[in-house]
Design a protein around this motif. Sequence first.
Motif, PDB file in Angstrom:
ATOM      1  N   CYS A  96       0.843  -1.190   0.000  1.00  0.00           N
ATOM      2  CA  CYS A  96       0.000   0.000   0.000  1.00  0.00           C
ATOM      3  C   CYS A  96       0.881   1.245   0.000  1.00  0.00           C
ATOM      4  O   CYS A  96       1.726   1.416   0.880  1.00  0.00           O
ATOM      5  N   GLU A  97       0.672   2.096  -1.002  1.00  0.00           N
ATOM      6  CA  GLU A  97       1.476   3.304  -1.139  1.00  0.00           C
ATOM      7  C   GLU A  97       0.596   4.444  -1.656  1.00  0.00           C
ATOM      8  O   GLU A  97      -0.412   4.206  -2.326  1.00  0.00           O
ATOM      9  N   PRO A  98       0.968   5.697  -1.375  1.00  0.00           N
ATOM     10  CA  PRO A  98       0.236   6.828  -1.950  1.00  0.00           C
ATOM     11  C   PRO A  98       0.568   6.996  -3.428  1.00  0.00           C
ATOM     12  O   PRO A  98       1.670   6.683  -3.876  1.00  0.00           O
ATOM     13  N   LEU A  99      -0.415   7.493  -4.187  1.00  0.00           N
ATOM     14  CA  LEU A  99      -0.234   7.776  -5.606  1.00  0.00           C
ATOM     15  C   LEU A  99      -1.144   8.947  -5.969  1.00  0.00           C
ATOM     16  O   LEU A  99      -2.367   8.839  -5.857  1.00  0.00           O
ATOM     17  N   ARG A 100      -0.571  10.039  -6.375  1.00  0.00           N
ATOM     18  CA  ARG A 100      -1.317  11.233  -6.797  1.00  0.00           C
ATOM     19  C   ARG A 100      -2.379  11.640  -5.770  1.00  0.00           C
ATOM     20  O   ARG A 100      -3.478  12.079  -6.127  1.00  0.00           O
ATOM     21  N   GLY A 101      -2.060  11.460  -4.490  1.00  0.00           N
ATOM     22  CA  GLY A 101      -2.933  11.925  -3.428  1.00  0.00           C
ATOM     23  C   GLY A 101      -3.908  10.901  -2.869  1.00  0.00           C
ATOM     24  O   GLY A 101      -4.633  11.187  -1.915  1.00  0.00           O
ATOM     25  N   PHE A 102      -3.935   9.698  -3.424  1.00  0.00           N
ATOM     26  CA  PHE A 102      -4.798   8.646  -2.878  1.00  0.00           C
ATOM     27  C   PHE A 102      -3.947   7.436  -2.507  1.00  0.00           C
ATOM     28  O   PHE A 102      -2.753   7.374  -2.834  1.00  0.00           O
ATOM     29  N   LEU A 103      -4.542   6.469  -1.819  1.00  0.00           N
ATOM     30  CA  LEU A 103      -3.836   5.267  -1.417  1.00  0.00           C
ATOM     31  C   LEU A 103      -4.244   4.104  -2.316  1.00  0.00           C
ATOM     32  O   LEU A 103      -5.410   3.980  -2.709  1.00  0.00           O
TER      33      LEU A 103
END
Length: 247
Positions: A96-103
């Motif tokens: 689980c990682e952030p991407l463009r402001g979402f998880l």
Amino acid sequence: MPLAHRYALYLAPTGPWRELGSRWLGRCADTGDALEPLPGQAAESAHWTRAPRHYGLHATLKPPFRLSPGNSPADVDAAARRLASQDDPFSVQLECEPLRGFLAWRIADADKQGRLRIQALADAAVRGLDTLRAPSTPDETARRQPHALTPAQRAMLERWGYPYVFDTYTFHITLTGKLAGDELEQAREGIAAFADPLRGQAMPVMGVSVYVQAEPGADFVAARHYHFDGSHTDAAGAGYLDGPAAP
């Protein structure tokens, strides 16, 4: 394959990722039914997951598109069959990682082979189904906020109707809408509570799936799952999702 407003070719998560991720979002992508939350899931998660819940648990391969004139649902079915027949089962490691402001669940940095296999599958999906796609309307393009995109992303938007394909593509299974600050950390902790036990396990990739949006504004639901062995399963009986691990 039903007649629908929009179609998309997605990767449907399998095994415990499917079950836990769907319950986290609160909706089954196969049936459209609401699901009971996970034990201890924060009430705020209904807000955090509103955007991805609309699309159902998935990873994008070919983004949602309207059919161009002269094409039919049968053409979507045939294209998905062709794509699935050209690959074999494999697996990916997720974190689980952030991407463009979402998880989102993304492919682990160490899983280079999984990333290459997914990239090749997504590239083939974008090319293989693009002849079925109606050109984007000005409103559809504007919703992508081209002014906020990089030059490479704008070029993809103009050519393929979506900014995140080929060199700008990042595989992800979206778990929240855009969050910041405390909400982002709270959501990350909520996901870790059920997802951390999956660390180190490989998620099988068994095939591809067509999701449909019946009419504008409707939630997306899975219509059919296409196995890499050449068979397919209508979404209501998608037993392959819990099948054996891929080699």
